[in-house]
Write a protein that holds these residues in place. Sequence first.
Motif, PDB file in Angstrom:
ATOM      1  N   ARG A  95       0.146  -8.920   2.711  1.00  0.00           N
ATOM      2  CA  ARG A  95      -0.214  -8.890   1.289  1.00  0.00           C
ATOM      3  C   ARG A  95       0.834  -9.609   0.445  1.00  0.00           C
ATOM      4  NH1 ARG A  95      -2.324  -4.286   3.373  1.00  0.00           N
ATOM      5  NH2 ARG A  95      -0.400  -3.096   3.088  1.00  0.00           N
ATOM      6  N   ASP A 144       1.749  -4.874   4.663  1.00  0.00           N
ATOM      7  CA  ASP A 144       2.482  -5.151   3.419  1.00  0.00           C
ATOM      8  C   ASP A 144       3.014  -6.585   3.404  1.00  0.00           C
ATOM      9  OD1 ASP A 144       1.991  -2.598   2.467  1.00  0.00           O
ATOM     10  OD2 ASP A 144       3.982  -1.824   2.980  1.00  0.00           O
ATOM     11  N   ASP A 197       0.843  -1.195   0.000  1.00  0.00           N
ATOM     12  CA  ASP A 197       0.000   0.000   0.000  1.00  0.00           C
ATOM     13  C   ASP A 197       0.878   1.244   0.000  1.00  0.00           C
ATOM     14  OD1 ASP A 197      -2.419  -1.270  -0.052  1.00  0.00           O
ATOM     15  OD2 ASP A 197      -2.927  -0.874   2.047  1.00  0.00           O
ATOM     16  N   GLN A 230       1.553  -0.548   8.799  1.00  0.00           N
ATOM     17  CA  GLN A 230       1.755  -0.523   7.349  1.00  0.00           C
ATOM     18  C   GLN A 230       2.667  -1.675   6.917  1.00  0.00           C
ATOM     19  OE1 GLN A 230       0.509   1.949   5.133  1.00  0.00           O
ATOM     20  NE2 GLN A 230       1.311   0.720   3.466  1.00  0.00           N
TER      21      GLN A 230
END
Length: 149
Positions: free
Chosen positions: A130, A127, A32, A123
């Motif tokens: 993902r 990540d 992201d 974050q």
Amino acid sequence: MSRVKESIEVDVPVRTAYDQWTQFESFPQFMDGVERIEQRTDKLTHWVTKISGVKREFDAEITEQIPDAKVAWVTVAGEGEQSGLVTFQPIDPTHTQVTLMMDFDPEGMAENIGDKLGFVDRQVKGDLKRFKHFIEDRGTATGQWRGQV
């Protein structure tokens, strides 16, 4: 300087996880805030990011890269000071521990507040999750670079 460290187990062999991580231009598919990465040389990447409405461009130099083991980098030009290391540790023949460590210097009040509230930690954790889904769903890397820096 602030530091973040997160790890995740991925259900692929170490070579597959490492090979995918070396495909920097694919990072926007699972990170992201990363709009674009251009690999300019074996050691130099150019990043364009947009996080919480703040757009940044910077160059990062790969300072160490050992196949199936680690990739280290440091920013060398542009906005934001950052360095990091990602390591790949085989758990067994089909599972790998991926650990990402990053040092960064938050700029301005908003980034400092976000850092203190754990935004960067969340974050990075997101990540990595993902990345896990990306590589496990594919089962193979989108490419590879087996060179050493």
